[in-house]
Design a protein around this motif. Structure first.
Motif, PDB file in Angstrom:
ATOM      1  N   ASN A  64       0.847  -1.055  -0.100  1.00  0.00           N
ATOM      2  CA  ASN A  64       0.109   0.065   0.041  1.00  0.00           C
ATOM      3  C   ASN A  64       0.916   1.153   0.068  1.00  0.00           C
ATOM      4  OD1 ASN A  64      -2.320   1.633   0.262  1.00  0.00           O
ATOM      5  ND2 ASN A  64      -2.095   1.325   2.527  1.00  0.00           N
ATOM      6  N   ILE A  65       1.764   1.498  -1.035  1.00  0.00           N
ATOM      7  CA  ILE A  65       2.766   2.523  -1.013  1.00  0.00           C
ATOM      8  C   ILE A  65       2.587   3.472  -2.287  1.00  0.00           C
ATOM      9  CG2 ILE A  65       4.251   0.996   0.149  1.00  0.00           C
ATOM     10  CD1 ILE A  65       5.765   0.354  -2.147  1.00  0.00           C
ATOM     11  N   ASN A  66       1.654   3.526  -2.847  1.00  0.00           N
ATOM     12  CA  ASN A  66       1.407   4.460  -4.096  1.00  0.00           C
ATOM     13  C   ASN A  66      -0.122   4.891  -3.811  1.00  0.00           C
ATOM     14  OD1 ASN A  66       2.227   6.264  -5.910  1.00  0.00           O
ATOM     15  ND2 ASN A  66       2.862   4.886  -7.407  1.00  0.00           N
ATOM     16  N   PRO A  67      -0.202   6.084  -3.057  1.00  0.00           N
ATOM     17  CA  PRO A  67       0.510   6.743  -2.211  1.00  0.00           C
ATOM     18  C   PRO A  67       0.751   5.901  -0.857  1.00  0.00           C
ATOM     19  CG  PRO A  67      -1.656   7.695  -2.031  1.00  0.00           C
ATOM     20  CD  PRO A  67      -1.737   6.471  -2.995  1.00  0.00           C
ATOM     21  N   TRP A  68       1.941   6.183  -0.123  1.00  0.00           N
ATOM     22  CA  TRP A  68       2.107   5.916   1.204  1.00  0.00           C
ATOM     23  C   TRP A  68       0.873   6.648   2.001  1.00  0.00           C
ATOM     24  CZ3 TRP A  68       6.108   2.703   2.952  1.00  0.00           C
ATOM     25  CH2 TRP A  68       7.114   2.538   2.174  1.00  0.00           C
ATOM     26  N   PRO A  69       0.548   6.064   3.266  1.00  0.00           N
ATOM     27  CA  PRO A  69      -0.649   6.426   4.095  1.00  0.00           C
ATOM     28  C   PRO A  69       0.113   7.673   4.804  1.00  0.00           C
ATOM     29  CG  PRO A  69       0.053   4.475   5.050  1.00  0.00           C
ATOM     30  CD  PRO A  69       0.781   4.403   3.643  1.00  0.00           C
ATOM     31  N   ASP A  70      -0.777   8.607   5.283  1.00  0.00           N
ATOM     32  CA  ASP A  70      -0.437   9.654   6.236  1.00  0.00           C
ATOM     33  C   ASP A  70      -0.024   8.876   7.567  1.00  0.00           C
ATOM     34  OD1 ASP A  70      -1.100  11.397   4.715  1.00  0.00           O
ATOM     35  OD2 ASP A  70      -2.570  12.486   5.951  1.00  0.00           O
ATOM     36  N   LYS A 104       5.150  11.333   6.141  1.00  0.00           N
ATOM     37  CA  LYS A 104       3.960  11.691   5.231  1.00  0.00           C
ATOM     38  C   LYS A 104       2.738  12.252   6.152  1.00  0.00           C
ATOM     39  CE  LYS A 104       1.778  11.032   1.291  1.00  0.00           C
ATOM     40  NZ  LYS A 104       1.598  10.342   0.402  1.00  0.00           N
ATOM     41  N   ASP A 105       2.283  13.406   5.629  1.00  0.00           N
ATOM     42  CA  ASP A 105       1.029  14.058   6.279  1.00  0.00           C
ATOM     43  C   ASP A 105       0.605  14.984   5.074  1.00  0.00           C
ATOM     44  OD1 ASP A 105      -0.651  16.067   7.406  1.00  0.00           O
ATOM     45  OD2 ASP A 105       0.519  16.016   9.318  1.00  0.00           O
ATOM     46  N   SER A 106      -0.400  14.340   4.307  1.00  0.00           N
ATOM     47  CA  SER A 106      -0.822  14.966   3.065  1.00  0.00           C
ATOM     48  C   SER A 106      -1.321  16.628   2.979  1.00  0.00           C
ATOM     49  CB  SER A 106      -1.630  14.126   2.354  1.00  0.00           C
ATOM     50  OG  SER A 106      -2.560  13.447   2.977  1.00  0.00           O
ATOM     51  N   ALA A 107      -1.947  16.812   4.363  1.00  0.00           N
ATOM     52  CA  ALA A 107      -2.236  18.005   4.632  1.00  0.00           C
ATOM     53  C   ALA A 107      -1.393  19.173   4.951  1.00  0.00           C
ATOM     54  CB  ALA A 107      -3.757  17.950   5.465  1.00  0.00           C
ATOM     55  N   LYS A 108      -0.615  18.697   5.779  1.00  0.00           N
ATOM     56  CA  LYS A 108       0.506  19.614   6.474  1.00  0.00           C
ATOM     57  C   LYS A 108       1.383  19.937   5.359  1.00  0.00           C
ATOM     58  CE  LYS A 108       3.469  19.857  10.463  1.00  0.00           C
ATOM     59  NZ  LYS A 108       3.978  19.487  11.796  1.00  0.00           N
ATOM     60  N   PHE A 109       1.947  19.139   4.562  1.00  0.00           N
ATOM     61  CA  PHE A 109       3.079  19.191   3.773  1.00  0.00           C
ATOM     62  C   PHE A 109       2.382  19.009   2.212  1.00  0.00           C
ATOM     63  CE2 PHE A 109       5.070  17.089   7.381  1.00  0.00           C
ATOM     64  CZ  PHE A 109       5.645  18.069   7.790  1.00  0.00           C
ATOM     65  N   ALA A 110       1.262  19.528   2.102  1.00  0.00           N
ATOM     66  CA  ALA A 110       0.786  19.421   0.876  1.00  0.00           C
ATOM     67  C   ALA A 110       1.470  20.125  -0.646  1.00  0.00           C
ATOM     68  CB  ALA A 110      -0.676  20.194   0.780  1.00  0.00           C
ATOM     69  N   GLY A 113       4.384  17.451  -1.773  1.00  0.00           N
ATOM     70  CA  GLY A 113       3.936  16.084  -2.409  1.00  0.00           C
ATOM     71  C   GLY A 113       3.519  15.308  -1.001  1.00  0.00           C
ATOM     72  N   GLY A 114       3.055  16.082  -0.075  1.00  0.00           N
ATOM     73  CA  GLY A 114       2.489  15.395   1.005  1.00  0.00           C
ATOM     74  C   GLY A 114       3.482  15.007   2.187  1.00  0.00           C
ATOM     75  N   TRP A 115       4.854  15.372   1.836  1.00  0.00           N
ATOM     76  CA  TRP A 115       5.912  14.594   2.610  1.00  0.00           C
ATOM     77  C   TRP A 115       6.723  15.839   3.416  1.00  0.00           C
ATOM     78  CZ3 TRP A 115       6.833   9.673   3.571  1.00  0.00           C
ATOM     79  CH2 TRP A 115       5.998   8.419   2.406  1.00  0.00           C
ATOM     80  N   GLY A 116       7.002  15.789   4.383  1.00  0.00           N
ATOM     81  CA  GLY A 116       8.019  16.716   5.091  1.00  0.00           C
ATOM     82  C   GLY A 116       9.356  16.198   5.190  1.00  0.00           C
ATOM     83  N   PHE A 117      10.384  16.952   4.530  1.00  0.00           N
ATOM     84  CA  PHE A 117      11.717  16.444   4.510  1.00  0.00           C
ATOM     85  C   PHE A 117      12.415  17.006   5.673  1.00  0.00           C
ATOM     86  CE2 PHE A 117       9.828  16.046   0.149  1.00  0.00           C
ATOM     87  CZ  PHE A 117      10.609  14.905  -0.125  1.00  0.00           C
ATOM     88  N   ALA A 118      13.549  16.387   6.171  1.00  0.00           N
ATOM     89  CA  ALA A 118      14.431  16.847   7.297  1.00  0.00           C
ATOM     90  C   ALA A 118      15.762  15.923   7.281  1.00  0.00           C
ATOM     91  CB  ALA A 118      13.783  16.852   8.397  1.00  0.00           C
ATOM     92  N   ARG A 119      16.898  16.350   7.687  1.00  0.00           N
ATOM     93  CA  ARG A 119      17.978  15.764   7.625  1.00  0.00           C
ATOM     94  C   ARG A 119      18.893  16.274   8.824  1.00  0.00           C
ATOM     95  NH1 ARG A 119      21.612  16.552   2.621  1.00  0.00           N
ATOM     96  NH2 ARG A 119      20.310  14.989   1.701  1.00  0.00           N
ATOM     97  N   TRP A 120      19.613  15.344   9.761  1.00  0.00           N
ATOM     98  CA  TRP A 120      20.548  15.741  10.831  1.00  0.00           C
ATOM     99  C   TRP A 120      21.889  15.029  10.474  1.00  0.00           C
ATOM    100  CZ3 TRP A 120      15.290  15.297  11.376  1.00  0.00           C
ATOM    101  CH2 TRP A 120      14.750  16.255  12.076  1.00  0.00           C
ATOM    102  N   LEU A 121      22.932  15.973  10.591  1.00  0.00           N
ATOM    103  CA  LEU A 121      24.075  15.367  10.128  1.00  0.00           C
ATOM    104  C   LEU A 121      24.997  14.847  11.318  1.00  0.00           C
ATOM    105  CD1 LEU A 121      25.220  18.700   8.294  1.00  0.00           C
ATOM    106  CD2 LEU A 121      24.056  16.766   7.333  1.00  0.00           C
TER     107      LEU A 121
END
Ligand code: HEC
Ligand code: HEC
Lengths: 159, 159
Positions: A64-70, A104-110, A113-121
């Motif tokens: 169930n990954i297209n789309p992935w669920p919230d 994945k949060d399709s409202a918050k990150f509309a 693409g519905g995705w929030g991106f973040a990276r820690w080094l």
């Protein structure tokens, strides 16, 4: 106790980690998440593990990954590769490079693409990006797999 | 539903799997175990994930791995690598090759460094080895890291 080929260590408690410049805080306990896939980049000399939280694993296993669920969160852990000291053709983990996430949060990150991106080094977990505009870098690359819900990785079908 | 770059699938229940010729039965739920490391072998074109059961993870995180304690089980999942269709420099998982295990029981497996070795091939999980002597192959290689309790892998220190 024999001498060890690899350094041993104690895993510290997850320390306070500063949020990403776009406001995303680092997911808790991601090192306990389960395996979705592995990958490697010869051109950067890095090995990667892609892990998923419980919502992501349930989705992956149900196909169930297209789309992935919230609620699904994907983590990518990147390490430098090095030759194993006793078995040099094997490329094994070296220095920790970064942990990055797609939430994945399709409202918050509309708008992304519905995705929030973040990276820690690194092991110090320093947030990546001078300001929130770093997300355009993630988006610029991941949008090329928009038809795959912005996700490059196909889960390994582990028997 | 957009078209997918990667095949989706349903993960089946773990079927009945024949035991290894040395009598070892396949550990249950190993695909839910947590990440110890990743590796890659350019010469065989394969990617690997090394996972541990709860006893192995506790030992890894305490730095208590020379020797690993009785009850620790290490799994190595091997997949063929292939170029990602949309990002060809990334090597990503292809066909599943095998799952193999090292099971620590210092009394039961005293003759092979305290570890029981077993491997199952492919998605069909066929036991590897014509008879119990296949273990000599595992031992012949792993004994080269005897000083590291017969284990090649150093756990990734995930922050
Ligand atoms: C230049 C291309 C590129 C950029 C820029 C990029 N990624 Fe990726 N990303 C990839 C590729 C390719 C993969 C899958 C293969 C791999 O990891 O080697 C991936 C995988 C991921 C994954 C695992 C899920 C998936 O899509 O496979 C996460 C999480 C991720 N990236 C987060 C980020 C974040 C956060 C940023 C920005 C801070 C970012 N990425 C920037 C190319 C990119
Ligand atoms: C020709 C050498 C060789 C042989 C033969 C071999 N291994 Fe390994 N094994 C390695 C190397 C090198 C690693 C670590 C790096 C990697 O996986 O690429 C490893 C890793 C492992 C791991 C993960 C724990 C560790 O030691 O890092 C398991 C489990 C394992 N092997 C099981 C087996 C079993 C079971 C057999 C026999 C059926 C076997 N191996 C035969 C070389 C070998």
């Amino acid at each position: 106790m024999g001498s060890s080929l690899v350094a041993t260590f104690s895993w510290a408690e997850q320390p306070d980690v500063a949020p990403s410049p776009n406001g995303i805080t680092i997911p808790q306990n991601y090192k306990d998440w389960r395996l979705i896939a592995v990958s490697q980049r010869p051109e950067t000399g890095t090995l990667r593990a892609i892990l998923g939280n419980d919502a992501a694993m349930a989705a992956a296993r149900a196909g169930n990954i297209n789309p992935w669920p919230d609620g699904a969160v994907l983590a990518k852990l990147v390490v430098k590769q090095k030759n194993h000291p006793r078995y040099p053709t094997a490329m094994v983990p070296g220095e920790f490079v970064h942990a990055e996430f797609m939430i994945k949060d399709s409202a918050k990150f509309a708008s992304t693409g519905g995705w929030g991106f973040a990276r820690w080094l690194g092991e110090k977990q320093e947030p990546y990006g001078k300001d929130a505009s770093f997300v355009q870098e993630c988006v610029g690359c991941h949008i090329t797999v928009q038809k795959n819900d912005w996700v490059f990785t196909g889960p390994i079908n582990i028997p």
